[in-house]
Design an enzyme around this catalytic site. Sequence first.
Site, PDB file in Angstrom:
ATOM      1  N   GLU A 332      -5.836   6.192  -2.935  1.00  0.00           N
ATOM      2  CA  GLU A 332      -5.742   5.563  -1.183  1.00  0.00           C
ATOM      3  C   GLU A 332      -5.999   6.728  -0.567  1.00  0.00           C
ATOM      4  OE1 GLU A 332      -2.812   5.188   1.935  1.00  0.00           O
ATOM      5  OE2 GLU A 332      -2.825   6.914   0.119  1.00  0.00           O
ATOM      6  N   HIS A 429       2.836  14.511   1.951  1.00  0.00           N
ATOM      7  CA  HIS A 429       1.851  14.660   1.658  1.00  0.00           C
ATOM      8  C   HIS A 429       1.825  16.726   0.963  1.00  0.00           C
ATOM      9  CE1 HIS A 429      -1.243  11.731   3.631  1.00  0.00           C
ATOM     10  NE2 HIS A 429      -0.826  11.998   2.768  1.00  0.00           N
TER      11      HIS A 429
END
Lengths: 462, 462
Positions: A332, A429
């Site tokens: 993804e 992230h």
Amino acid sequence: MSHVWNCARQSLMFFVLISVSSAQTHPEQQYDSLALKIFKTSLESGKAYDALTELTTKIGNRLSGSPNAAKAVTWAQQKMEEFGFDSVHLESCLVPHWVRGDVEEGAILFGGGKRLPIAVTALGGSVATRKDGITTGVVEVHSFKELDNLGTKAKGKIVFLNRPFDETKFNTFEAYGGAVDQRWAGAIQAAKAGGVLALVRSVSPHLDNVPHTGVMGYTDSILKVPGVAISTQGANRLSELLKKDGGLKVYVKVSCQTLPDVESANVVGEIRGTEYPNEVIVVGGHLDSWDKGQGAHDDGAGVVQSIEALRLLKQLGLKPKRTIRAVAFMNEENGGRGGEAYAAKERPGEKHIAAIESDMGGFMPRGFGVNTDSVRYERIARWAHLFSPIWADRIFPGGGGTDISFLEKKNVPQIALIPEMQRYFTYHHSANDTIDKVDERELELGAACLAILTYVLAQEGV
Amino acid sequence: MSHVWNCARQSLMFFVLISVSSAQTHPEQQYDSLALKIFKTSLESGKAYDALTELTTKIGNRLSGSPNAAKAVTWAQQKMEEFGFDSVHLESCLVPHWVRGDVEEGAILFGGGKRLPIAVTALGGSVATRKDGITTGVVEVHSFKELDNLGTKAKGKIVFLNRPFDETKFNTFEAYGGAVDQRWAGAIQAAKAGGVLALVRSVSPHLDNVPHTGVMGYTDSILKVPGVAISTQGANRLSELLKKDGGLKVYVKVSCQTLPDVESANVVGEIRGTEYPNEVIVVGGHLDSWDKGQGAHDDGAGVVQSIEALRLLKQLGLKPKRTIRAVAFMNEENGGRGGEAYAAKERPGEKHIAAIESDMGGFMPRGFGVNTDSVRYERIARWAHLFSPIWADRIFPGGGGTDISFLEKKNVPQIALIPEMQRYFTYHHSANDTIDKVDERELELGAACLAILTYVLAQEGV
């Protein structure tokens, strides 16, 4: 809060758990007691958190193409088999293989040789700097329009894209959407303006010294210059210093590179429908993650919740009329190749009636976002009350997820599990996306929500 | 979740922030845009988190009677003055002064001299053990009834009260209420049965090795034996070992004592009403905490949110018609003397129209609990929609807080700010209740909720 008399007299009064009367006869209410049972089971003996602990600590982060991503595929397959799904298989896909390399360095350079280190990290897909790094002046901008208006001033410079995450927005995903263009297109726009590197403010509402990575793009017609994230604190510091000394220089060195594509796979497991096995409800998250932290909220959480949804149904001996399929999607983060491959695969006779994704973190569930036509929207939204015992009954129009978005052209309703969202982009992230940021009870309740929604759709259709 | 196209295409769709049309004319809607402004202001420039950081890290935990509690009184007073409240003063009260002392030791003793250390902590108000500790056999029970039924078997023994927190309950406050009797009355019941010490399972849903303290009671007619908490992991371990060897011994030593009462104070600051200054809305939390961790969620959060509510109104130049009063209550944890003194004080001509407490942690706000007659309940509940932009619009019947509960006999509506509650008891009364467990945005949004509710009640009455 502590006093026993307080607990007895005050706190206990405010929340009488919705009790289910057997006299209730509305068709929407027939699943009320089952939903309660699923919530309780998830709190008592849910296995999502244990699974996430395995995935994040025994394997760790799982960037597409990495050895860890391959281990995660095997792990997810074994987990589905261990839980006794009716069938488990892999569906292969080619994925990008970008590697960070060993070196990530940044510093602000002052006259007289003084250096102030700054925390930087390459954006996913970036090219490397030269071996000795890039050392040059900096232009700071807050939009691509501002960059356009600089004329030749960006030539040979580092373009510092410093538009902050809008912290005044309650919807942090909307705020993210309002800043992430700098990350995605920063290197393209910087190169167009003659810049030699895009230095991008981390897309986070939180002030700290931890840079956030994420995918960036190039176009073939424009020179590829490196794209590098700087922490929010580093960005603020650099901006302040530039106001005092517009001529200061910044040094950045990153050693990332893109290797040839690698074969990888989506992991697919299902409980076969007893009456309409060819009608499928997909529930998934993505198995890959960035190569920072442990990919706990993004999106180990969604993967283990999707698997757990099916496990809960099996534990309770429920046999859905339609097929419920868990998919741990690959890639993804930097390609969407798994989602694309899943949607592209021919599945003769099969029809997807809904696709649900959990990819907004493993926080306390608040409801679902439902993206489909108004008729099917209402058919899905009528189940909202099933989630009210845990206050997760908000249904919004719109929603979905990258992986399931490829099913949209097949006219499959897209549904997102929507959790509490204030903390997600603080960890997202970055090295801070680790298992200790996930609460066991909140994660399990999210899995229970997926179990309930998939089951009721399997029984009642859409 | 990462892709820019995902953010643009999917995520942004699901949540269109309730937009406020100027054509709306219902009286309940006149505050809609103001509420949005207060939420945005709190996210942009709220000061609750900075204040909590000061309170928890510069002062630390603040048990009633301690030097830190005295420092916290001065700090809260200065904070209210710094924020320019119309008036700030102290209202004195005498508080208990229990001190933990230096020694807290526990161990399971096996034959052959083997020792397994266990994490224990004295419950608040406990007497000490003998100087050389208590070493004796153990009886494990899960209810006072089971203890009664033991006959003489508890004589001379440590009574181990091991009924767990019911993790299947979504409402963790209800689960807490179902286990905390062991802590409150364990030593009384143990002594009645001839036991020499009550060893109480920590009242937490979380398995770890950190014991949770909290208040316990004695009655004059029954011998005072020590009450000591054991961590949840320690309790499980001890229970397992007892199954194998019912004759094992446990050693516990604690050195706590109760000193003479100390003078302390509630800190009271207000914005004076412009039209009905004698009608008062109180909003508060408690300044004291247990002497573990930093008292961040319990209840530094409630104190800074209450002060911040008034500061936000001032920052926005709002002048309430009725008086809004922030109270940092003293001694909620082990006496409630502050709340009692506040309610007992003569305030000629003054009338409290509502009392609001934040003492359920500084987590994401979900709504309010309202405890009053049905007429005033509806008058308060009609404002629920003001909190829907941040999904905090659940209104429950019932609710309140220890400190404001003393106003109940004066027929003052009791209101609790109700936040997300899955994690509270993981940290509660333990070394883990620290500032890093509090999210800045969630804390500030809670303060904004208090600002909105106090203001609308000040304008519209109850």
